[in-house]
Design a protein around this motif. Structure first.
Motif, short mmCIF file in Angstrom:
data_model
loop_
_atom_site.label_atom_id
_atom_site.label_comp_id
_atom_site.label_asym_id
_atom_site.label_seq_id
_atom_site.Cartn_x
_atom_site.Cartn_y
_atom_site.Cartn_z
N VAL A 161 0.85 -1.19 0.00
CA VAL A 161 0.00 0.00 0.00
C VAL A 161 0.88 1.24 0.00
CG1 VAL A 161 -1.64 1.35 1.35
CG2 VAL A 161 -1.96 -1.12 1.11
N LEU A 162 1.90 1.22 0.83
CA LEU A 162 2.81 2.36 0.98
C LEU A 162 4.19 1.97 0.50
CD1 LEU A 162 3.39 5.22 2.20
CD2 LEU A 162 4.02 4.02 4.31
N ASP A 163 4.74 2.76 -0.41
CA ASP A 163 6.12 2.60 -0.83
C ASP A 163 6.95 3.64 -0.09
OD1 ASP A 163 8.54 2.30 -2.05
OD2 ASP A 163 7.89 2.96 -4.04
N PRO A 164 7.85 3.23 0.82
CA PRO A 164 8.64 4.21 1.57
C PRO A 164 9.44 5.16 0.66
CG PRO A 164 8.88 2.02 2.52
CD PRO A 164 8.12 1.85 1.24
N PHE A 165 9.74 4.71 -0.54
CA PHE A 165 10.48 5.54 -1.51
C PHE A 165 9.71 6.81 -1.85
CE2 PHE A 165 12.10 6.78 -5.64
CZ PHE A 165 13.43 6.38 -5.64
N GLU A 166 8.38 6.77 -1.71
CA GLU A 166 7.52 7.90 -2.06
C GLU A 166 7.51 9.00 -0.99
OE1 GLU A 166 5.52 8.74 -4.61
OE2 GLU A 166 4.78 6.95 -5.62
N LEU A 206 -3.84 6.84 0.83
CA LEU A 206 -3.59 5.42 0.59
C LEU A 206 -3.91 4.50 1.76
CD1 LEU A 206 -0.27 5.66 -1.45
CD2 LEU A 206 -2.53 5.00 -2.29
N ASN A 207 -4.43 5.00 2.85
CA ASN A 207 -4.77 4.11 3.96
C ASN A 207 -5.69 2.99 3.50
OD1 ASN A 207 -3.95 6.71 5.17
ND2 ASN A 207 -4.38 5.67 7.09
N GLU A 208 -5.30 1.76 3.80
CA GLU A 208 -6.15 0.63 3.41
C GLU A 208 -7.27 0.37 4.40
OE1 GLU A 208 -3.09 -1.32 6.10
OE2 GLU A 208 -3.30 0.46 4.84
N GLY A 209 -7.09 0.81 5.64
CA GLY A 209 -8.12 0.62 6.65
C GLY A 209 -9.00 1.84 6.78
N THR A 224 -6.56 4.24 -5.98
CA THR A 224 -5.88 5.50 -5.73
C THR A 224 -4.48 5.50 -6.35
OG1 THR A 224 -7.11 5.82 -3.67
CG2 THR A 224 -5.07 7.08 -3.92
N GLN A 225 -3.77 4.40 -6.21
CA GLN A 225 -2.43 4.34 -6.79
C GLN A 225 -2.47 4.44 -8.32
OE1 GLN A 225 0.25 4.90 -5.48
NE2 GLN A 225 0.97 3.48 -3.91
N THR A 226 -3.45 3.81 -8.95
CA THR A 226 -3.53 3.89 -10.41
C THR A 226 -3.85 5.32 -10.85
OG1 THR A 226 -5.86 3.18 -10.39
CG2 THR A 226 -4.19 1.48 -10.68
N GLU A 227 -4.68 6.02 -10.10
CA GLU A 227 -4.99 7.42 -10.44
C GLU A 227 -3.75 8.29 -10.26
OE1 GLU A 227 -8.27 8.20 -7.87
OE2 GLU A 227 -9.77 7.44 -9.29
#
Length: 226
Positions: free
Chosen positions: A71-76, A121-124, A187-190
């Motif tokens: 869900v979360l990429d720390p690189f971002e 991006l929170n999944e919960g 959300t990530q695709t958008e």
């Protein structure tokens, strides 16, 4: 990676705005948020055990749930905000989460309103609660200037984001998952689409939308780098 760890350590050593006699890293409870290179909020969370512990899990390879699920990429993550809540940190540990929930909801809603995508991006799902008065956060950039040009380059970010989407989609395809995880994928695709379009337009490309005239407007904050 060592430079980023050092920047995170330096951020955690800054004085707690609510208790200047101690560092923010020693705050026992609070809310935190991550922002990407465009200043777009991408994740909100709470900690009842200290910012140092929680941020370490997300950002320094200790693999939080959000990272493990792609869900979360720390690189971002370019910037971190921390809202210290000492009055909750002074509570017994078992009482802190319930007390933190309304503050997490308040931060989430505030950042959602400021999001170009109206999404984080929170999944919960964060439980709805009465909005709380928030203290001023401590906000720190965790990407040193020396590596910022490479990290922030749109082509690198596009590649990373596409990889994250692929891994998240694979994770979803292999098991029964929550609606929130599918929302994170959307959300990530958008976010990827907006970044790729901005990059294309920066190189004199024109994006046409059926039934519309001219070029599609991009969310504010995306920075096209030639």
């Amino acid at each position: 990676m060592h430079a980023i760890r050092d920047a995170i350590t330096a951020a955690l050593r800054q004085p707690d705005p609510q208790r200047p006699s101690q560092t923010i890293g020693k705050a026992k409870a609070g809310i935190y948020a991550f922002y990407d290179y465009d200043g777009e909020p991408i994740y909100v969370g709470q900690t009842a055990e200290g910012f140092g512990v929680r941020l370490g899990r997300h950002l320094t390879g200790q693999r939080s749930d959000a990272v493990a699920k792609y869900v979360l990429d720390p690189f971002e993550v370019h910037t971190v905000s921390m809202w210290s809540l000492p009055h909750i940190g002074d509570m017994p540990p078992r009482e802190r989460k319930a007390a933190l929930d309304p503050y997490e909801y308040t931060v989430y809603q505030r950042l959602l309103e400021g999001s170009a995508f109206n999404a984080i991006l929170n999944e919960g799902d964060i439980p709805e609660a009465v909005a709380q008065e928030l203290p001023d956060p401590l906000t720190c950039v965790i990407i040193p200037d020396g590596i910022l040009p490479d990290r922030s380059h749109p082509d690198i970010r596009i590649a990373r984001r596409a990889q994250t989407i692929s891994l998240l989609a694979k994770n979803i395809s292999e098991r029964k998952v929550s609606r929130g995880l599918r929302r994170a994928l959307l959300t990530q695709t958008e976010r990827l689409n907006a970044l790729a379009r901005a990059r294309y337009q920066a190189l004199d490309g024109v994006v046409e939308v059926e039934g519309a005239e001219g070029v599609v407007d991009e969310p504010e904050g995306l920075f096209p780098t030639p």
